[in-house]
Write an enzyme that holds these catalytic residues in place. Structure first.
Site, PDB file in Angstrom:
ATOM      1  N   GLY A  13      33.270  62.149  12.705  1.00  0.00           N
ATOM      2  CA  GLY A  13      32.576  62.919  12.127  1.00  0.00           C
ATOM      3  C   GLY A  13      33.272  63.889  11.520  1.00  0.00           C
ATOM      4  O   GLY A  13      33.022  65.119  11.766  1.00  0.00           O
ATOM      5  N   ARG A  16      32.659  66.984   8.186  1.00  0.00           N
ATOM      6  CA  ARG A  16      31.917  68.242   7.850  1.00  0.00           C
ATOM      7  C   ARG A  16      31.963  69.060   9.208  1.00  0.00           C
ATOM      8  O   ARG A  16      32.393  68.480  10.279  1.00  0.00           O
ATOM      9  CB  ARG A  16      30.456  67.903   7.661  1.00  0.00           C
ATOM     10  CG  ARG A  16      30.065  67.205   6.485  1.00  0.00           C
ATOM     11  CD  ARG A  16      28.611  67.653   6.148  1.00  0.00           C
ATOM     12  NE  ARG A  16      27.635  67.376   7.136  1.00  0.00           N
ATOM     13  CZ  ARG A  16      27.058  66.227   7.156  1.00  0.00           C
ATOM     14  NH1 ARG A  16      26.996  65.307   5.974  1.00  0.00           N
ATOM     15  NH2 ARG A  16      26.297  65.913   8.002  1.00  0.00           N
ATOM     16  N   VAL A  65      30.029  54.866  13.223  1.00  0.00           N
ATOM     17  CA  VAL A  65      30.364  54.778  14.724  1.00  0.00           C
ATOM     18  C   VAL A  65      29.174  54.108  15.665  1.00  0.00           C
ATOM     19  O   VAL A  65      29.357  53.601  16.782  1.00  0.00           O
ATOM     20  CB  VAL A  65      30.572  56.216  15.506  1.00  0.00           C
ATOM     21  CG1 VAL A  65      31.875  56.653  14.717  1.00  0.00           C
ATOM     22  CG2 VAL A  65      29.365  56.958  15.401  1.00  0.00           C
ATOM     23  N   SER A 143      25.988  69.039  23.844  1.00  0.00           N
ATOM     24  CA  SER A 143      25.301  70.014  23.040  1.00  0.00           C
ATOM     25  C   SER A 143      24.455  71.042  24.472  1.00  0.00           C
ATOM     26  O   SER A 143      24.348  70.187  25.489  1.00  0.00           O
ATOM     27  CB  SER A 143      24.065  69.592  22.330  1.00  0.00           C
ATOM     28  OG  SER A 143      22.921  70.483  22.192  1.00  0.00           O
ATOM     29  N   TYR A 156      17.633  63.664  20.850  1.00  0.00           N
ATOM     30  CA  TYR A 156      19.041  64.232  20.808  1.00  0.00           C
ATOM     31  C   TYR A 156      19.270  64.693  22.230  1.00  0.00           C
ATOM     32  O   TYR A 156      20.482  64.462  22.593  1.00  0.00           O
ATOM     33  CB  TYR A 156      18.787  65.686  19.805  1.00  0.00           C
ATOM     34  CG  TYR A 156      20.149  66.339  19.666  1.00  0.00           C
ATOM     35  CD1 TYR A 156      21.016  65.767  18.654  1.00  0.00           C
ATOM     36  CD2 TYR A 156      20.184  67.502  20.198  1.00  0.00           C
ATOM     37  CE1 TYR A 156      22.209  66.365  18.384  1.00  0.00           C
ATOM     38  CE2 TYR A 156      21.551  68.371  19.967  1.00  0.00           C
ATOM     39  CZ  TYR A 156      22.332  67.729  19.026  1.00  0.00           C
ATOM     40  OH  TYR A 156      23.530  68.386  18.777  1.00  0.00           O
ATOM     41  N   ALA A 158      18.464  63.629  24.962  1.00  0.00           N
ATOM     42  CA  ALA A 158      19.082  62.331  25.986  1.00  0.00           C
ATOM     43  C   ALA A 158      20.143  61.837  25.438  1.00  0.00           C
ATOM     44  O   ALA A 158      20.822  61.686  26.318  1.00  0.00           O
ATOM     45  CB  ALA A 158      17.716  61.381  25.729  1.00  0.00           C
ATOM     46  N   LYS A 160      22.649  63.479  24.332  1.00  0.00           N
ATOM     47  CA  LYS A 160      23.743  64.584  24.741  1.00  0.00           C
ATOM     48  C   LYS A 160      23.994  64.755  26.233  1.00  0.00           C
ATOM     49  O   LYS A 160      24.917  64.955  26.571  1.00  0.00           O
ATOM     50  CB  LYS A 160      23.411  66.008  23.847  1.00  0.00           C
ATOM     51  CG  LYS A 160      23.336  65.926  22.409  1.00  0.00           C
ATOM     52  CD  LYS A 160      24.716  65.552  21.822  1.00  0.00           C
ATOM     53  CE  LYS A 160      24.933  65.629  20.405  1.00  0.00           C
ATOM     54  NZ  LYS A 160      26.262  65.360  20.136  1.00  0.00           N
ATOM     55  N   ILE A 189      25.382  76.434  16.316  1.00  0.00           N
ATOM     56  CA  ILE A 189      26.803  76.620  15.418  1.00  0.00           C
ATOM     57  C   ILE A 189      26.572  76.427  14.086  1.00  0.00           C
ATOM     58  O   ILE A 189      25.740  75.583  13.720  1.00  0.00           O
ATOM     59  CB  ILE A 189      27.884  75.671  15.968  1.00  0.00           C
ATOM     60  CG1 ILE A 189      28.107  75.413  17.402  1.00  0.00           C
ATOM     61  CG2 ILE A 189      29.185  75.807  14.951  1.00  0.00           C
ATOM     62  CD1 ILE A 189      28.627  76.803  18.186  1.00  0.00           C
TER      63      ILE A 189
HETATM   64  P1  NAD Z   1      27.254  67.951  10.544  1.00  0.00           P
HETATM   65  O1  NAD Z   1      26.150  67.468  10.318  1.00  0.00           O
HETATM   66  O2  NAD Z   1      27.658  69.287   9.963  1.00  0.00           O
HETATM   67  O3  NAD Z   1      28.327  66.872  10.717  1.00  0.00           O
HETATM   68  C1  NAD Z   1      28.240  65.725  11.193  1.00  0.00           C
HETATM   69  C2  NAD Z   1      29.565  64.736  11.231  1.00  0.00           C
HETATM   70  O4  NAD Z   1      29.040  63.420  11.465  1.00  0.00           O
HETATM   71  C3  NAD Z   1      29.543  64.426   9.559  1.00  0.00           C
HETATM   72  O5  NAD Z   1      31.011  64.271   9.333  1.00  0.00           O
HETATM   73  C4  NAD Z   1      28.997  62.835   9.331  1.00  0.00           C
HETATM   74  O6  NAD Z   1      29.841  62.032   8.380  1.00  0.00           O
HETATM   75  C5  NAD Z   1      29.292  62.305  11.089  1.00  0.00           C
HETATM   76  N1  NAD Z   1      28.508  61.211  11.141  1.00  0.00           N
HETATM   77  C6  NAD Z   1      27.176  61.287  11.202  1.00  0.00           C
HETATM   78  N2  NAD Z   1      26.532  60.047  11.623  1.00  0.00           N
HETATM   79  C7  NAD Z   1      27.897  59.053  11.545  1.00  0.00           C
HETATM   80  C8  NAD Z   1      27.958  58.010  11.977  1.00  0.00           C
HETATM   81  N3  NAD Z   1      26.890  56.936  12.275  1.00  0.00           N
HETATM   82  N4  NAD Z   1      29.409  57.232  11.853  1.00  0.00           N
HETATM   83  C9  NAD Z   1      30.324  58.204  11.548  1.00  0.00           C
HETATM   84  N5  NAD Z   1      30.187  59.471  11.334  1.00  0.00           N
HETATM   85  C10 NAD Z   1      28.832  60.088  11.248  1.00  0.00           C
HETATM   86  O7  NAD Z   1      27.064  68.402  12.289  1.00  0.00           O
HETATM   87  P2  NAD Z   1      27.974  69.680  13.241  1.00  0.00           P
HETATM   88  O8  NAD Z   1      26.828  70.551  13.366  1.00  0.00           O
HETATM   89  O9  NAD Z   1      29.233  69.583  12.884  1.00  0.00           O
HETATM   90  O10 NAD Z   1      27.741  68.464  14.626  1.00  0.00           O
HETATM   91  C11 NAD Z   1      29.038  68.021  15.031  1.00  0.00           C
HETATM   92  C12 NAD Z   1      28.619  67.601  16.580  1.00  0.00           C
HETATM   93  O11 NAD Z   1      28.447  68.915  17.495  1.00  0.00           O
HETATM   94  C13 NAD Z   1      27.529  66.743  16.488  1.00  0.00           C
HETATM   95  O12 NAD Z   1      27.717  65.640  17.645  1.00  0.00           O
HETATM   96  C14 NAD Z   1      26.472  67.590  17.073  1.00  0.00           C
HETATM   97  O13 NAD Z   1      25.400  66.870  17.758  1.00  0.00           O
HETATM   98  C15 NAD Z   1      27.107  68.569  17.909  1.00  0.00           C
HETATM   99  N6  NAD Z   1      26.469  69.937  18.032  1.00  0.00           N
HETATM  100  C16 NAD Z   1      26.153  70.627  17.036  1.00  0.00           C
HETATM  101  C17 NAD Z   1      25.631  71.997  16.990  1.00  0.00           C
HETATM  102  C18 NAD Z   1      25.379  72.947  16.015  1.00  0.00           C
HETATM  103  O14 NAD Z   1      24.802  73.829  16.187  1.00  0.00           O
HETATM  104  N7  NAD Z   1      25.803  72.688  14.639  1.00  0.00           N
HETATM  105  C19 NAD Z   1      25.245  72.281  18.355  1.00  0.00           C
HETATM  106  C20 NAD Z   1      25.447  71.348  19.489  1.00  0.00           C
HETATM  107  C21 NAD Z   1      26.038  70.329  19.241  1.00  0.00           C
END
Ligand code: NAD
Length: 248
Positions: A13, A16, A65, A143, A156, A158, A160, A189
């Site tokens: 991931g 982004r 993935v 998370s 989500y 479950a 996490k 975030i």
């Molecule tokens: P985002 O949506 O900005 O980025 C998600 C990334 O995951 C992207 O690069 C996308 O290409 C990749 N991705 C999604 N599905 C995929 C797949 N099937 N195969 C390969 N890559 C895949 O999200 P983010 O906010 O940067 O989140 C990153 C992680 O942090 C995630 O696991 C999210 O659950 C976790 N998270 C985010 C927050 C928040 O507030 N942003 C809070 C808690 C946890």
């Protein structure tokens, strides 16, 4: 010389948000960095350039993935091009929010397959090499929803929570091989994932965070960078929350 020079990291991931900031942070710390992403080719190419400016090798590859084969191919290519993976960070994740009464089977399955299945497939593909080398650090991005639960996010939450159980089990299995496995549990975030929160909902979120702001992806990346570094050699099986105090 920087302690991490010539070590290899793989970030899922990476195109982004938190994954992207982690790629840049690890490159800054001297890691050669590979990352995978789902679809945004342009973002991946520009990240490759930006990270390579730190003087390290960078490899971005499209890989979903949710299934084993593309992940195995990704890991094989990374190990052939950059060398064995010393640090793995699983940041790939999605949300498909709905109250449970309205949730579709697809929404449930897609989130479980991506968030939890993704962590399984990538760790599965990397861990044997780490065991043979008797070294490695894994950070799985969970998370606060996985610790406390979020309404409309039973899928989500479950997935996490599953990541936390998975990480702790793997930490117990592989500690004797010098492998450390930790989970990071971010709160809100600022990324594309939270960009849709606006209006009243955004106000409520801000009011509930003691630090009165969302976190930055770079702040999560700094914690991840610490966890994979030599400075965190005695930390394994931990779930580190980075949430501006929202859970206290
Ligand atoms: P985002 O949506 O900005 O980025 C998600 C990334 O995951 C992207 O690069 C996308 O290409 C990749 N991705 C999604 N599905 C995929 C797949 N099937 N195969 C390969 N890559 C895949 O999200 P983010 O906010 O940067 O989140 C990153 C992680 O942090 C995630 O696991 C999210 O659950 C976790 N998270 C985010 C927050 C928040 O507030 N942003 C809070 C808690 C946890």
């Amino acid at each position: 010389m920087e302690e991490n020079t010539s070590r290899v990291a793989l970030v899922t991931g990476g195109s982004r948000g938190i994954g992207r900031a982690t790629v840049l942070g690890l490159a800054r710390d001297g890691f050669d960095v590979a990352f995978c992403y789902r679809s945004d080719e342009e973002a991946a190419r520009s990240l490759e350039k930006e990270a390579a400016a730190y003087g390290v090798r960078v490899l971005g590859r499209r890989a979903d993935v949710t299934t084993a084969e593309p992940v195995r191919e990704l890991v094989a290519e990374v190990e052939e091009s950059l060398g064995p993976v010393d640090a793995l960070v699983t940041a790939a994740g999605i949300t498909r929010d709905n109250p449970l009464v309205l949730m579709t089977d697809e929404q449930w399955q897609e989130v479980i397959d991506t968030n939890l299945g993704g962590v399984y497939h990538v760790c599965r593909a990397v861990v044997f090499g780490m065991m043979k080398r008797k070294a490695g650090a894994i950070v799985n991005i969970s998370s606060v929803a996985g610790v406390y639960g979020h309404a409309t996010q039973s899928n989500y939450s479950a997935s996490k929570a599953g990541i936390i159980g998975f990480s702790r089990a793997l930490a117990k299995e592989t500690g004797r091989y010098g492998i450390r496995v930790n989970a990071v549990a971010p709160g809100f975030i600022e990324t594309d994932m939270t960009a849709a929160i606006e209006g009243r909902a955004l106000k409520d979120v801000m009011a509930s965070i003691p630090l009165k702001r969302m976190g930055r992806a770079e702040e999560v990346a700094d914690l991840v960078g610490y966890l994979v570094s030599e400075r965190a050699q005695y930390i394994t099986g931990a779930v580190l929350q980075i949430d501006g105090g929202i859970t206290i």
